[in-house]
Design an enzyme around this catalytic site. Structure first.
Site, short mmCIF file in Angstrom:
data_model
loop_
_atom_site.label_atom_id
_atom_site.label_comp_id
_atom_site.label_asym_id
_atom_site.label_seq_id
_atom_site.Cartn_x
_atom_site.Cartn_y
_atom_site.Cartn_z
N LYS A 177 0.85 -1.21 0.00
CA LYS A 177 0.00 0.00 0.00
C LYS A 177 0.88 1.26 0.00
O LYS A 177 0.66 2.17 -0.79
CB LYS A 177 -0.95 0.00 1.21
N THR A 178 1.90 1.26 0.86
CA THR A 178 2.81 2.42 0.90
C THR A 178 3.59 2.50 -0.40
O THR A 178 3.81 3.60 -0.94
CB THR A 178 3.80 2.27 2.07
N ASP B 233 -1.16 6.05 7.03
CA ASP B 233 -1.25 4.60 7.22
C ASP B 233 -2.17 4.31 8.41
O ASP B 233 -2.34 5.16 9.28
CB ASP B 233 0.16 4.06 7.48
N THR C 257 -5.74 -1.84 7.06
CA THR C 257 -5.93 -3.29 7.00
C THR C 257 -7.39 -3.59 7.34
O THR C 257 -7.82 -4.74 7.26
CB THR C 257 -5.01 -3.98 8.02
N ARG D 259 6.31 -8.31 1.19
CA ARG D 259 7.18 -7.89 2.31
C ARG D 259 7.84 -9.11 2.95
O ARG D 259 9.00 -9.10 3.33
CB ARG D 259 6.38 -7.11 3.36
#
Ligand code: ADE
Length: 356
Positions: A80-81, A125, A174, A233
């Protein structure tokens, strides 16, 4: 929405840069940053999102308009980032990164909004964790690009409308379901990020290996991808760990055998489950007859935070079909029993044991 301040006005008193908060340090991490793709071509996966975004960005450029506010949701680690960074780079604008827990006081969000320049992207975030006051400051900021402030005390209170430069808010969460509907409704684009396929993850592994000058075979990359829980990740974390093993215990090259042996040694199983995931499934099977059992009970028994269980462990266990969510709590699925090599109790045995 009114924000009350003393007569001096608290914004002027704020000297610190509110963006430099401990929560944002993660994004400055050199390893993550060095491998973060900067354009759509090097960003692997999420093809539906990429195609939509390319059009949105091109249209905004042609119209010379600021991008609509966007909300990205989905399990952690899916980029997302990263995609927000790609959007900023493609638009040629700065991105300011923060997270909702860092926006505790009204002046935190006000300070950031007032320091934005035209066209910039503000990335928040964990936006579902934004408090009510910060959220209400954001409404007029998102909708009309203004800050509505009230100064002075009750009788002499004055409302000020401070114009802000046009900016784009990108929220990431999330837990989209935990966002209030007024906040959710102010995002023009809402998109869910999906788990990655093994093929996509193998490409992420190969790309990272190339950047870090790690020698890896295609089947080595696939072996790591298979145990990365659909999450880039995790794939990037595992390649570093496996390359340490390869360097110290083998000749430095990662092939399928080296990858599998290293991952076994790291206690990451063929499904990508780690010790905590297996402990969670084992606990429900051994102590609660396979469930249902509440998440608070699970967290307490494992000495873990409820949020870690919900946000980190569960999404993949649910997606892999090893765990089920029911109104009465979590249950291990027959697949989950099989994965741990446990016998699935039949309904009859369960009933019999309950009677006894
Ligand atoms: N590293 C982390 N996520 C990535 C992605 N989606 N594409 C390429 N590299 C990545």
């Amino acid at each position: 929405m009114a924000i009350f301040s003393d007569d001096e006005g608290f914004i002027k008193k704020e000297k610190k840069n509110p963006i430099i908060k401990s929560e944002t340090i993660e994004y400055d991490n050199t390893f993550e940053n060095s491998i973060r793709p900067k354009d759509f071509e090097s960003y692997i996966g999420q093809s539906a999102l990429k195609e939509t975004l390319k059009i949105t960005l091109e249209a905004a450029k042609r119209r010379d308009k600021t991008l609509d506010h966007m909300l990205f949701y989905g399990p952690p680690g899916l980029g997302k980032t990263t995609i927000a960074g790609v959007i900023a780079a493609q638009m040629g604008v700065e991105i300011r990164i923060t997270s909702a827990p860092a926006l505790e006081r009204p002046r935190d969000i006000i300070g950031i909004l007032m320091s934005l320049k035209g066209g910039e992207i503000l990335f928040i975030d964990e936006i579902h964790r934004l408090n009510k006051v910060a959220e209400e400051i954001l409404y007029p900021a998102m909708e009309d690009f203004t800050l509505d402030m009230t100064t002075g005390k009750s009788q002499t209170a004055k409302t000020l409308r401070i114009p802000l430069p046009k900016f784009t808010l990108i929220g990431a969460t999330t837990k989209a379901g935990e966002l209030s509907s007024p906040l959710r409704d102010r995002f023009g684009i809402i998109h869910r990020l999906e788990f990655y396929t093994v093929e996509e993850l193998a490409s992420v592994v190969k790309r990272t290996a190339k950047i870090l000058e790690i020698d890896i075979t295609p089947d080595g990359a696939e072996a790591i991808a298979l145990r990365s829980r659909g999450t880039p990740r995790i794939a990037n974390r595992l390649i570093k760990r496996v390359s340490d093993f390869a360097l110290v215990k083998y000749d430095g090259k990662i092939d399928k055998n080296v990858a599998n042996e290293s991952l076994d040694a790291l206690k990451i199983d063929e499904f990508g489950l780690d010790t905590t995931d297996r402990a969670l499934l084992n606990l429900i099977i051994e102590k609660y007859d396979g469930g249902p059992v509440g998440v608070e009970t699970i967290a307490a028994a494992l000495s873990e935070d409820v949020r870690t269980i919900e946000d980190v462990c569960e999404p993949y266990l649910l997606q892999a079909g090893l765990l089920q969510r029911t109104p009465r709590g979590r249950k291990v699925s027959p697949e989950g029993y099989r994965h741990l090599g446990k016998r699935i109790p039949s309904e009859q045995t369960k009933l019999f044991e309950e009677i006894l």
